[in-house]
Design a protein around this motif. Sequence first.
Motif, PDB file in Angstrom:
ATOM      1  N   ALA A  43       2.366  -2.279  -4.646  1.00  6.77           N
ATOM      2  CA  ALA A  43       1.167  -2.626  -3.739  1.00  6.77           C
ATOM      3  C   ALA A  43       0.309  -1.432  -3.344  1.00  6.77           C
ATOM      4  CB  ALA A  43       1.528  -3.481  -2.836  1.00  6.77           C
ATOM      5  N   ALA A  68      -2.508   2.068  -7.718  1.00 12.55           N
ATOM      6  CA  ALA A  68      -2.762   1.461  -9.082  1.00 12.55           C
ATOM      7  C   ALA A  68      -2.727  -0.192  -9.073  1.00 12.55           C
ATOM      8  CB  ALA A  68      -1.790   2.005  -9.939  1.00 12.55           C
ATOM      9  N   ASN A  75       6.378  -6.738  -3.921  1.00 10.60           N
ATOM     10  CA  ASN A  75       6.314  -5.108  -3.579  1.00 10.60           C
ATOM     11  C   ASN A  75       7.678  -4.986  -2.764  1.00 10.60           C
ATOM     12  OD1 ASN A  75       5.385  -2.427  -3.465  1.00 10.60           O
ATOM     13  ND2 ASN A  75       4.851  -3.008  -1.250  1.00 10.60           N
ATOM     14  N   THR A 127       7.796  -3.171   0.043  1.00 11.39           N
ATOM     15  CA  THR A 127       7.638  -3.653   1.451  1.00 11.39           C
ATOM     16  C   THR A 127       6.714  -4.725   1.422  1.00 11.39           C
ATOM     17  OG1 THR A 127       7.557  -1.109   1.514  1.00 11.39           O
ATOM     18  CG2 THR A 127       6.508  -2.398   3.531  1.00 11.39           C
ATOM     19  N   LYS A 135       3.006  -4.958   2.816  1.00  7.91           N
ATOM     20  CA  LYS A 135       1.979  -4.299   2.007  1.00  7.91           C
ATOM     21  C   LYS A 135       1.382  -5.434   0.780  1.00  7.91           C
ATOM     22  CE  LYS A 135       1.881   0.002   0.629  1.00  7.91           C
ATOM     23  NZ  LYS A 135       2.709   1.239   0.327  1.00  7.91           N
TER      24      LYS A 135
HETATM   25  P1  NAP Z   1       1.346   4.813  -4.699  1.00  6.20           P
HETATM   26  O1  NAP Z   1       0.075   4.301  -4.223  1.00  6.20           O
HETATM   27  O2  NAP Z   1       2.357   5.596  -4.246  1.00  6.20           O
HETATM   28  O3  NAP Z   1       2.105   2.906  -4.779  1.00  6.20           O
HETATM   29  C1  NAP Z   1       3.747   3.041  -5.357  1.00  6.20           C
HETATM   30  C2  NAP Z   1       3.866   1.565  -5.110  1.00  6.20           C
HETATM   31  O4  NAP Z   1       5.422   1.621  -5.819  1.00  6.20           O
HETATM   32  C3  NAP Z   1       4.204   1.002  -3.737  1.00  6.20           C
HETATM   33  O5  NAP Z   1       3.906  -0.317  -3.679  1.00  6.20           O
HETATM   34  C4  NAP Z   1       5.681   1.291  -3.760  1.00  6.20           C
HETATM   35  O6  NAP Z   1       6.284   0.340  -2.808  1.00  6.20           O
HETATM   36  C5  NAP Z   1       6.323   0.960  -4.831  1.00  6.20           C
HETATM   37  N1  NAP Z   1       7.414   1.979  -5.099  1.00  6.20           N
HETATM   38  C6  NAP Z   1       7.585   3.239  -5.205  1.00  6.20           C
HETATM   39  N2  NAP Z   1       8.847   3.397  -5.332  1.00  6.20           N
HETATM   40  C7  NAP Z   1       9.522   2.283  -5.622  1.00  6.20           C
HETATM   41  C8  NAP Z   1      11.000   2.000  -5.723  1.00  6.20           C
HETATM   42  N3  NAP Z   1      11.984   2.944  -5.979  1.00  6.20           N
HETATM   43  N4  NAP Z   1      11.322   0.717  -6.063  1.00  6.20           N
HETATM   44  C9  NAP Z   1      10.295  -0.144  -5.777  1.00  6.20           C
HETATM   45  N5  NAP Z   1       9.067   0.064  -5.658  1.00  6.20           N
HETATM   46  C10 NAP Z   1       8.684   1.419  -5.465  1.00  6.20           C
HETATM   47  O7  NAP Z   1       1.332   4.998  -6.325  1.00  6.20           O
HETATM   48  P2  NAP Z   1       0.448   4.380  -7.337  1.00  6.20           P
HETATM   49  O8  NAP Z   1      -0.819   5.333  -7.461  1.00  6.20           O
HETATM   50  O9  NAP Z   1      -0.072   2.992  -7.187  1.00  6.20           O
HETATM   51  O10 NAP Z   1       1.048   4.553  -8.753  1.00  6.20           O
HETATM   52  C11 NAP Z   1       2.031   3.838  -9.209  1.00  6.20           C
HETATM   53  C12 NAP Z   1       2.538   3.981 -10.692  1.00  6.20           C
HETATM   54  O11 NAP Z   1       1.537   3.726 -11.444  1.00  6.20           O
HETATM   55  C13 NAP Z   1       3.099   5.420 -10.711  1.00  6.20           C
HETATM   56  O12 NAP Z   1       4.020   5.660 -11.470  1.00  6.20           O
HETATM   57  C14 NAP Z   1       1.709   6.090 -11.702  1.00  6.20           C
HETATM   58  O13 NAP Z   1       2.103   7.230 -12.478  1.00  6.20           O
HETATM   59  C15 NAP Z   1       1.043   5.003 -12.341  1.00  6.20           C
HETATM   60  N6  NAP Z   1      -0.232   5.038 -12.848  1.00  6.20           N
HETATM   61  C16 NAP Z   1      -0.307   5.108 -14.073  1.00  6.20           C
HETATM   62  C17 NAP Z   1      -1.726   5.011 -14.512  1.00  6.20           C
HETATM   63  C18 NAP Z   1      -2.074   5.142 -15.951  1.00  6.20           C
HETATM   64  O14 NAP Z   1      -3.283   5.474 -16.530  1.00  6.20           O
HETATM   65  N7  NAP Z   1      -1.178   4.611 -17.006  1.00  6.20           N
HETATM   66  C19 NAP Z   1      -2.932   5.034 -13.667  1.00  6.20           C
HETATM   67  C20 NAP Z   1      -2.535   4.906 -12.222  1.00  6.20           C
HETATM   68  C21 NAP Z   1      -1.045   5.046 -11.850  1.00  6.20           C
HETATM   69  P3  NAP Z   1       6.132   0.563  -1.097  1.00  6.20           P
HETATM   70  O15 NAP Z   1       4.950  -0.041  -0.681  1.00  6.20           O
HETATM   71  O16 NAP Z   1       7.418  -0.190  -0.619  1.00  6.20           O
HETATM   72  O17 NAP Z   1       6.227   2.033  -0.997  1.00  6.20           O
END
Ligand code: NAP
Length: 521
Positions: free
Chosen positions: A371, A374, A393, A395, A398
């Motif tokens: 959540a 991305a 998610n 959490t 969220k």
């Molecule tokens: P973000 O805002 O930090 O959000 C991370 C999300 O993942 C949060 O909902 C978090 O949950 C959850 N999470 C983190 N660690 C976890 C774990 N160990 N187990 C379960 N849930 C977990 O990050 P974001 O920007 O959304 O990016 C998320 C992913 O997408 C990253 O790997 C990023 O590299 C990838 N991404 C890829 C692209 C692409 O072009 N391919 C573009 C954007 C992002 P909580 O709410 O509980 O903290």
Amino acid sequence: MALALSSTVAPRFLPMRLPKVCLALSGDTAEDMLSTAESMARDNPFLEFRLDYLKHPLAALPKIHRFLEAHPYVTAIGTCRRVDNGGKFKGSLASQLEVLTKANAAGCQLVDLELESALKSKAEAIARLRSRAGLILSFHDFRATRNLDETLDKMLKVPADFYKVVSTATTLSDNVAMMKFLQSRGDKHALIGLCMGEQGLISRVLSVRAGSAFTFGAVSADLKTAPGQISTRDLRSIYRIDQVDAVTRIYGVVGDPIEHSLSPIIMNTALRRENVNGVYLALHAKTLKDLIHCVRGIPLHGLSITMPYKQAILSHLDNTDAHTTKIGACNTVVRGQDGKLYGFNTDAAGVVRPIEQRLSIEGAKVLVLGAGGAARAAVFGLQERGAEVWILNRTSAKAQKLARQAKARTIKRADLRKIAFDVIINATPVGMGNTRDCPLKDEEIQARVVFDMVYDPVETHLLQVARAKGIAVIPGVEMFVQQAARQFEIWTGKPAPADDMLRAVTIALQDRATAQKQPKA
Ligand code: NAP
């Protein structure tokens, strides 16, 4: 470019005729230095011999002479910087001048002498040196970027052909100061300017645009003669330095950290392929204030925004589209012709485009894991296209908040088996790096398509499990390419060469994986 300069060539013509990149050569022995020169001179006909790196610079000069005679197309700088001024030469001032004079006799058309040494020398000695060689008077500040104008004013008291002012950047804003300095003083004096240090990386490309006669490049990422140097290969193949001119459009990706970003590779590939006079750089902003100052101070045409600034940048933009406002995060900034900054979010396009190539989104049942930023882009983008979206998610609060805002639903992990999903999207970082972590258990992975946003590694454990089950997969690189492609379209108005972009990023990821497997020396 053939350039056999002699003392009869008026020095004022030099800046126009010099290549844009000078390859800085170091080495403990003349043999080391010359074997690198031999292998690289054809592609890099402008060389700096760092004579101060040699144990016996005078003994090396006959060998350099033979090399330069055999390679008459090479333009060479002889440099013998003193220890006190950031070099390695420990001899007397007289012997430093002797090395430079003999370097010129050996064929180095230009010699580099530090301001400090010049000020300690007799004016006649400097004039004698300059009567034979083009003189680069240099000043290096290894701590900061400060007093650039005052430094140049001091340097101008010593007649020279080029004035080289090199500072150290500790912020992006330091690059702004260097660019302004080059632009304001470069029309009256032949300047070479750049900022050292990791934060000064952008200046190594942009200084040429701002009026520096040339820039310096390293032999390779491992063989640098100054902190933050970029290899000449990357300067040419990624940043196309030879084409950078005063009207080159500047684009970049900004974040913290930014070192491992693949965006420069993918975006410079697209700019080259579509013949856009533009260059795309990685900007490491340690604070939002520094980022904003840099955006205001450098005529950036477009910016990719990455962590941790996707939300924080919003309040500094002049306008955002409705979609971006709803998502509450911006990954794309464009400077309009009115000079204003407009924000967009292309992550949603990065999610929607690869899915719609596989199935119809209207009415599709989609599970989004995560959540964060991305996930928000995915949920809003898919809802807008008529998908039914469930959010799971770590959490749960969220997930509930996002579901409320996007008119989606949440789901408990225990209930996953109750719904036949068309698509499962992993929008968490689980699986990133060389882990075998997976956001779901094998038996929970049931869908027509599994989409993992994680793109490093290309083939995550989640995708391997899905493939083994006969499920179609969408690797994160596709999203990476599609969100970048949409950015490219917003900035240039041209269709993006998505296939070339995908090829470039796939090769870069493979190279990275291979490098990680290599045993460390
Ligand atoms: P973000 O805002 O930090 O959000 C991370 C999300 O993942 C949060 O909902 C978090 O949950 C959850 N999470 C983190 N660690 C976890 C774990 N160990 N187990 C379960 N849930 C977990 O990050 P974001 O920007 O959304 O990016 C998320 C992913 O997408 C990253 O790997 C990023 O590299 C990838 N991404 C890829 C692209 C692409 O072009 N391919 C573009 C954007 C992002 P909580 O709410 O509980 O903290």
